[in-house]
Design an enzyme around this catalytic site. Structure first.
Site, PDB file in Angstrom:
ATOM      1  N   ASP A 217      14.762  44.893  55.795  1.00  0.00           N
ATOM      2  CA  ASP A 217      15.542  44.272  54.729  1.00  0.00           C
ATOM      3  C   ASP A 217      15.522  45.153  53.478  1.00  0.00           C
ATOM      4  OD1 ASP A 217      16.911  41.791  53.750  1.00  0.00           O
ATOM      5  OD2 ASP A 217      15.222  41.764  52.353  1.00  0.00           O
ATOM      6  N   GLU A 278       3.531  55.663  68.066  1.00  0.00           N
ATOM      7  CA  GLU A 278       2.239  55.387  68.691  1.00  0.00           C
ATOM      8  C   GLU A 278       2.388  54.435  69.877  1.00  0.00           C
ATOM      9  OE1 GLU A 278      -0.304  53.681  65.775  1.00  0.00           O
ATOM     10  OE2 GLU A 278      -0.100  55.353  64.357  1.00  0.00           O
TER      11      GLU A 278
END
Length: 577
Positions: A217, A278
């Protein structure tokens, strides 16, 4: 034929995905309280699998006072009881994955709720304290600090600063804090390493629970210009520069100014990209970041999706285009050129929870204009014309290279609720503008699932947190399913053809000589096959190529086989000579 975009490999799912936005309060209610929730969403995921989308994006469901429908987050690691529990979130993610749907969740990093533990600690702490350093607190101007630190305005109306009480005396004579949105949404200070570390941990929290990415956002707003200088421009929730305008800094820029699109945001997203990587688990770039960045020109937007930053950025220049063939051609060309330069896919969108639904925008006297909501006393959209144009715009969008977003209910052809009683409105923009703007409630009305059920099947009790128009029975999902020509079946057919033909990964070449009111292009598959897409945005029918085999059209063809006004067709194309 002018080639503007070549086919590209589609190994990463997000390059070509069709992603369906779910606004949890309004999708489906599982417990009968009139507010949509996570169990309600889980129970309706089969609808989305049958629709043919690839992923869902969930607007915020975190713990929140709900001053701005969940975009005021009090706890980023928990589900608000209004929507369910963390176990419900886990069940939703598992069910979506079982159906072959990926899940993106909303992340709100520009600001927290004023009820967040950090901000409560800041209010109790002294100026200059570590607690206040997480937010943007400043001394006021004037002899006694009675004036705000600068002249910035809130996007929701009014000024962007609120003064707090002096923690020593309790008098309203303390510092001021910045809030680019509502006063219940204080902006974080992203120069603070603690803020950066906290959000990287929030990312990992949800990635461990199995989410496939994040819609970010106000992605362009995290970093403010040093010194917070005054600015006499005007911020807006939805705006846009004209496609084709020169990139000389003189044209209107979306949400421009010292509070937006500062270079420092890119360091943040490079760090986030490393966090997502990751979790690749053997699938390269399996997780995605999506920027909600109202940034112009498009060359600036492309900076957010460079190879080591985000994967997608919403193309709001496309959303804000008028119903004009030249403007569509310009924004498509500029988008593909700018994004090809950084190796990123275009990400097309026509509606979301912040704008008037495109079925209604395109039915206004100025089709494609961008009002901040509609009152019952405003000139009303032509509902039938708006839907016809919306279907044509959607079919055009779904043939474009890249990814596409569908806002909940648009597959039903839902119009904006333009006659909401003012006493039920909840959007803070309505209140902060002193009722001058209707706000966004009209596009957030609960969905109709069953034509003959109370609340159209949104809730078992018939309760809905916003009232639905009585005419929505005709738009209910069960009234359209299996009905030839219905908007729901039209979306299903378009998404099926898009997937089978690999349109999201195709190239694009303009078809020359198509006329000023027509958008016409050929999709270029890696195997040389493709479609010719013709969108007639004019007022009279246009002939199709002789012997054309129409695969799909947004409305029936004319008796003589011509393409009527406000209609798009996909035509089977032979391999170019």
């Amino acid at each position: 034929m002018t080639i503007v975009h070549a086919p590209f490999p589609t190994a990463e799912w997000w390059r070509t995905a069709v992603i369906y936005q779910i606004y949890p309060r309004s999708f489906a209610d599982g417990n009968g309280d009139g507010v949509g929730d996570l169990p309600g969403i889980t129970a309706r995921l089969d609808h989305l699998a049958a629709l043919g989308v690839d992923a869902v994006w969930l607007s915020p469901f975190y713990r929140s006072p709900q001053r701005d429908a969940g975009y005021d987050v009090a706890d980023y690691r928990d589900v608000d009881p209004l929507f369910g529990t963390l176990a419900d979130a886990d069940a939703l993610i598992a069910r979506a994955h079982a159906l072959g749907l990926r899940v993106l969740v909303d992340l709100v990093p520009n600001h927290t709720s004023s009820q967040h533990a950090w901000f409560q600690e800041a209010l109790a702490a002294a100026p200059g304290s570590p607690e206040r350093a997480r937010y943007i607190f400043r001394d006021g101007r004037g002899e006694h600090g009675e004036l705000p630190p600068n002249n910035w305005a809130s996007i929701f109306g009014g000024r962007a600063w609120t003064r707090v009480a002096d923690p020593r005396t309790g008098a309203q004579t303390g510092q001021w804090y910045l809030h680019l949105f509502d006063s219940s949404q204080p902006d974080l200070d992203w120069t603070n390493p603690q803020v950066r570390a906290e959000f990287e941990d929030v990312l990992r929290f949800w990635l461990r629970r199995g989410v496939d990415g994040f819609r970010v956002d106000v992605a362009h707003g995290l970093v403010k210009a040093e010194g917070l200088p005054d600015w006499d421009g005007q911020v807006a929730m939805v705006d846009g520069a004209d496609p084709g305008a020169p990139e000389d800094g003189a044209t209107a820029a979306t949400d421009s100014g010292p509070m937006f699109d500062q270079d420092g945001v890119h360091d943040i997203y490079r760090a986030w990209r490393r966090v997502l990587d990751e979790f690749d688990d053997g699938e390269r770039h399996a997780r995605a970041l999506v920027a909600e960045a109202w940034v112009e020109p498009l060359s600036r937007l492309a900076r957010y999706v460079r190879d080591d930053e985000m994967q997608q950025a919403f193309n709001f220049s496309f959303l804000t285009s008028k119903w004009d063939a030249a403007q569509y051609r310009a924004v498509i060309t500029e988008s593909l050129t700018a994004l090809d330069a950084v190796g990123a896919p275009a990400t097309w969108v026509l509606s979301n929870h912040d704008v008037v639904r495109h079925t209604s925008r395109l039915g206004l006297a100025e089709p494609g204009s961008r009002p901040n909501g509609l009152f019952a006393t405003d000139p009303q959209p032509d509902e039938a014309l708006g839907l016809r144009r919306a279907r044509a715009a959607t079919l055009l969008m779904l043939a474009l290279p890249g990814s596409a977003y569908v806002y909940q209910g648009e597959e039903l052809g839902l119009p904006e609720h333009t006659t909401l009683p003012d006493d039920v409105r909840e959007d803070p923009a309505y209140f902060r503008t002193e009722h001058a703007e209707a706000g966004r409630d009209g596009c957030r009305v609960p969905l109709p699932w069953e034509a003959g059920a109370p609340g159209f099947g949104f809730s078992a009790t018939g309760a809905t947190w916003l009232p639905q128009p009585s005419g929505w029975a005709a738009y209910a999902a069960d009234a359209q399913s299996g009905v030839p020509g219905s908007t729901l079946e039209f979306y299903r057919a378009a998404l099926r053809e898009r997937r089978e033909r690999g349109l999201g990964g195709n190239g694009l070449a303009w078809v020359d000589g198509s006329g000023p009111d027509v958008v016409a292009f050929r999709t270029l598959g890696a195997d040389g096959r493709g479609l010719v897409v013709v969108a007639n945005l004019g007022s009279t029918a246009t002939p199709l190529p002789a012997g054309a085999r129409v695969v799909l059209s947004s409305a029936p063809l004319a008796a003589d086989g011509a393409l009527p006004a406000d209609t798009t067709a996909w035509i089977e194309a032979e391999r170019p000579a």
